[in-house]
Scaffold this motif. Sequence first.
Motif, PDB file in Angstrom:
ATOM      1  N   GLY A 150       0.313   3.784 -13.076  1.00  0.00           N
ATOM      2  CA  GLY A 150      -1.066   4.196 -12.839  1.00  0.00           C
ATOM      3  C   GLY A 150      -1.283   5.690 -12.949  1.00  0.00           C
ATOM      4  N   ASP A 151      -2.544   6.048 -13.119  1.00  0.00           N
ATOM      5  CA  ASP A 151      -2.968   7.434 -13.283  1.00  0.00           C
ATOM      6  C   ASP A 151      -3.304   8.029 -11.920  1.00  0.00           C
ATOM      7  OD1 ASP A 151      -3.952   9.835 -14.163  1.00  0.00           O
ATOM      8  OD2 ASP A 151      -5.898   9.022 -14.776  1.00  0.00           O
ATOM      9  N   ASP A 152      -2.839   9.230 -11.656  1.00  0.00           N
ATOM     10  CA  ASP A 152      -3.093   9.906 -10.383  1.00  0.00           C
ATOM     11  C   ASP A 152      -4.205  10.950 -10.506  1.00  0.00           C
ATOM     12  OD1 ASP A 152      -0.930   8.408  -9.708  1.00  0.00           O
ATOM     13  OD2 ASP A 152       0.383  10.074  -9.195  1.00  0.00           O
ATOM     14  N   GLY A 153      -4.985  10.872 -11.572  1.00  0.00           N
ATOM     15  CA  GLY A 153      -5.971  11.903 -11.858  1.00  0.00           C
ATOM     16  C   GLY A 153      -7.058  12.057 -10.819  1.00  0.00           C
ATOM     17  N   ALA A 154      -7.331  11.009 -10.017  1.00  0.00           N
ATOM     18  CA  ALA A 154      -8.404  11.096  -9.013  1.00  0.00           C
ATOM     19  C   ALA A 154      -8.053  12.045  -7.874  1.00  0.00           C
ATOM     20  CB  ALA A 154      -8.725   9.713  -8.457  1.00  0.00           C
ATOM     21  N   GLY A 155      -6.783  12.343  -7.722  1.00  0.00           N
ATOM     22  CA  GLY A 155      -6.369  13.303  -6.707  1.00  0.00           C
ATOM     23  C   GLY A 155      -6.162  12.738  -5.318  1.00  0.00           C
ATOM     24  N   ASP A 156      -6.308  11.430  -5.147  1.00  0.00           N
ATOM     25  CA  ASP A 156      -6.142  10.839  -3.815  1.00  0.00           C
ATOM     26  C   ASP A 156      -4.975   9.856  -3.745  1.00  0.00           C
ATOM     27  OD1 ASP A 156      -7.248   8.860  -5.367  1.00  0.00           O
ATOM     28  OD2 ASP A 156      -9.070   8.627  -4.185  1.00  0.00           O
ATOM     29  N   ILE A 157      -4.136   9.817  -4.790  1.00  0.00           N
ATOM     30  CA  ILE A 157      -2.931   8.992  -4.774  1.00  0.00           C
ATOM     31  C   ILE A 157      -1.797   9.836  -4.216  1.00  0.00           C
ATOM     32  CG2 ILE A 157      -1.271   7.695  -6.146  1.00  0.00           C
ATOM     33  CD1 ILE A 157      -3.974   6.352  -6.012  1.00  0.00           C
ATOM     34  N   VAL A 158      -1.146   9.346  -3.182  1.00  0.00           N
ATOM     35  CA  VAL A 158      -0.053  10.073  -2.539  1.00  0.00           C
ATOM     36  C   VAL A 158       1.216   9.245  -2.705  1.00  0.00           C
ATOM     37  CG1 VAL A 158       0.764  11.173  -0.424  1.00  0.00           C
ATOM     38  CG2 VAL A 158      -1.699  10.971  -0.852  1.00  0.00           C
ATOM     39  N   ARG A 159       2.183   9.796  -3.403  1.00  0.00           N
ATOM     40  CA  ARG A 159       3.439   9.076  -3.670  1.00  0.00           C
ATOM     41  C   ARG A 159       4.486   9.430  -2.618  1.00  0.00           C
ATOM     42  NH1 ARG A 159       3.675   6.623  -8.729  1.00  0.00           N
ATOM     43  NH2 ARG A 159       1.836   7.055 -10.037  1.00  0.00           N
ATOM     44  N   VAL A 160       5.200   8.409  -2.146  1.00  0.00           N
ATOM     45  CA  VAL A 160       6.228   8.602  -1.126  1.00  0.00           C
ATOM     46  C   VAL A 160       7.492   7.865  -1.537  1.00  0.00           C
ATOM     47  CG1 VAL A 160       4.561   8.905   0.749  1.00  0.00           C
ATOM     48  CG2 VAL A 160       5.404   6.610   0.216  1.00  0.00           C
ATOM     49  N   HIS A 161       8.610   8.282  -0.973  1.00  0.00           N
ATOM     50  CA  HIS A 161       9.890   7.611  -1.222  1.00  0.00           C
ATOM     51  C   HIS A 161       9.983   6.375  -0.327  1.00  0.00           C
ATOM     52  CE1 HIS A 161      11.646  10.731  -3.805  1.00  0.00           C
ATOM     53  NE2 HIS A 161      11.041  11.607  -3.016  1.00  0.00           N
ATOM     54  N   VAL A 162      10.092   5.220  -0.944  1.00  0.00           N
ATOM     55  CA  VAL A 162      10.150   3.947  -0.217  1.00  0.00           C
ATOM     56  C   VAL A 162      11.613   3.498  -0.132  1.00  0.00           C
ATOM     57  CG1 VAL A 162       9.438   1.528  -0.222  1.00  0.00           C
ATOM     58  CG2 VAL A 162       7.838   3.316  -0.949  1.00  0.00           C
ATOM     59  N   PRO A 163      12.101   3.099   1.048  1.00  0.00           N
ATOM     60  CA  PRO A 163      13.501   2.678   1.175  1.00  0.00           C
ATOM     61  C   PRO A 163      13.767   1.383   0.408  1.00  0.00           C
ATOM     62  CG  PRO A 163      12.302   2.198   3.186  1.00  0.00           C
ATOM     63  CD  PRO A 163      11.382   3.020   2.328  1.00  0.00           C
ATOM     64  N   PRO A 164      15.007   1.141   0.057  1.00  0.00           N
ATOM     65  CA  PRO A 164      15.357  -0.097  -0.656  1.00  0.00           C
ATOM     66  C   PRO A 164      15.004  -1.333   0.175  1.00  0.00           C
ATOM     67  CG  PRO A 164      17.167   1.472  -0.727  1.00  0.00           C
ATOM     68  CD  PRO A 164      16.178   2.022   0.253  1.00  0.00           C
ATOM     69  N   ALA A 165      14.503  -2.353  -0.501  1.00  0.00           N
ATOM     70  CA  ALA A 165      14.178  -3.626   0.140  1.00  0.00           C
ATOM     71  C   ALA A 165      15.010  -4.730  -0.500  1.00  0.00           C
ATOM     72  CB  ALA A 165      12.684  -3.918   0.003  1.00  0.00           C
ATOM     73  N   SER A 166      14.818  -5.956  -0.032  1.00  0.00           N
ATOM     74  CA  SER A 166      15.595  -7.079  -0.556  1.00  0.00           C
ATOM     75  C   SER A 166      15.190  -7.434  -1.985  1.00  0.00           C
ATOM     76  CB  SER A 166      15.442  -8.300   0.358  1.00  0.00           C
ATOM     77  OG  SER A 166      14.064  -8.635   0.516  1.00  0.00           O
ATOM     78  N   VAL A 167      13.976  -7.054  -2.388  1.00  0.00           N
ATOM     79  CA  VAL A 167      13.493  -7.271  -3.756  1.00  0.00           C
ATOM     80  C   VAL A 167      13.318  -5.905  -4.412  1.00  0.00           C
ATOM     81  CG1 VAL A 167      11.627  -8.208  -5.187  1.00  0.00           C
ATOM     82  CG2 VAL A 167      12.313  -9.403  -3.086  1.00  0.00           C
ATOM     83  N   LYS A 168      13.711  -5.808  -5.666  1.00  0.00           N
ATOM     84  CA  LYS A 168      13.614  -4.529  -6.363  1.00  0.00           C
ATOM     85  C   LYS A 168      12.151  -4.136  -6.553  1.00  0.00           C
ATOM     86  CE  LYS A 168      18.014  -4.866  -8.844  1.00  0.00           C
ATOM     87  NZ  LYS A 168      18.666  -4.884 -10.176  1.00  0.00           N
ATOM     88  N   PRO A 169      11.879  -2.836  -6.578  1.00  0.00           N
ATOM     89  CA  PRO A 169      10.487  -2.371  -6.683  1.00  0.00           C
ATOM     90  C   PRO A 169       9.748  -2.960  -7.876  1.00  0.00           C
ATOM     91  CG  PRO A 169      11.933  -0.547  -6.127  1.00  0.00           C
ATOM     92  CD  PRO A 169      12.820  -1.716  -6.428  1.00  0.00           C
TER      93      PRO A 169
END
Length: 438
Positions: free
Chosen positions: A161-180
């Motif tokens: 996705g595009d982050d151009g709107a300026g309100d998307i905040v990306r964070v590091h998500v820990p590993p889960a039982s299903v791959k991202p």
Amino acid sequence: WLKCLCAILIENASILTWLTMPLRLLLALCVTSWSLGEGTDQQLPSCQEVIGTNGSSSAQCYLMTGKIREKAPAELDEDPADGSDEDSYPSLAEYKEEEFRDLRSHAKMKPYTDEDAAKLRLFCFAWTTRSDNDEALMPYARRLFNACHGHGFFTDMDAPGDDGAGDIVRVHVPPASVKPHEDGWLLNQNMIGLAPAWSKMFEMGVPAKYDWAVNLELDHFFIPSRIRRTIIDYLELLRTGTKMEVASLERPLMFAWGNAFLFDSRMMKLMSEHWGDIAKPITSDDGKGCPEMILERATQLGACQQDMAYPLMVRMLKKRSKLPLKMYGMSGCNSVPEAPPLFPLSCWQSTTETWPDARLALVEILAKVSTKATVEEAKAYCEEKVPKDVYEPNHGPAVNGDLCAQLWRARNVPIMHLFKNVEIHELGARLYLHSPEF
């Protein structure tokens, strides 16, 4: 010898039950004599000092006050001694009997106003995996979130996705039982994403910049001015409630509105102080990635939804902080309290989950009902104007008086749930976005 005799009698208060009145008077004189001393400034310790020393009611306290010290209210203890539900409310009968809500006292208070509500600064946020459906809803959700003083859509570092709107905040998500981003990733496990989102909000200074943070979802349709007004309504009920409820206004607060949750600045600050421990991701295979605060449910069921995690978080923070914290409100949309405090309905959803046409019709009827002045006018509208078969044929009854009364109760609801497609979001925008209250 008189002092010694007095001391023995005072420390063995059980014999007071059979002492005669003259002897009681003698004891009182003893206490007076002891407190004055012989030309000294020696004083008996206060009841509070005695209680603080040994935690019990003593004969000294009995003589000073005329009654044995009462136990602290159970709701102010960290854990109720009798094993009762720590989150239970007094019954309606108990409220009436004890006259907890003193209307004369309430009448002396200056009621909260819409101006007070308008001063509340909201930070509205949601988690998104940026799936195709989420991206389709995003333009409609963004119009709603933009009406908050601040907002953010949190996602993982590798989300499309595009982050151009300026309100998307990306964070590091820990590993889960299903791959991202594989099928089933974070299904019933959105706290895996929300936990690092909260960490980022703490870094952003959200607790200091805003009065309340509101955790919403993309399938919510909400009106921020109503959110602020409903917060004020909750605070009004608490400040005119029991001693425990009044005292809670000086402590961190969290409200549950269906599957939306609200946190005041003090609650966010308290969360930030313990977040490194209670939100630490589980590393074992069972419940992998879920925060520690929901360990049991995560390991047994592999689930960590926010509506299950947040109530557990409050209990965990209560034990860690030694504060008598309490979550107010109801989990589950359309839920109303059965006992005081009788908070207003804060989340509504159509009960016709499998019939989209009926859901659309009910949303439109709700908007019309909200314009009526009384419940009688609302019912008259339902009887005269609403099609007799709102649901699809053979699937259910028309909007009857009971259902119309339920819609009337929801006329000022701040949050509506299950707006899961573009069509219903467009309807909500047409009905509400141009209203003066938005």
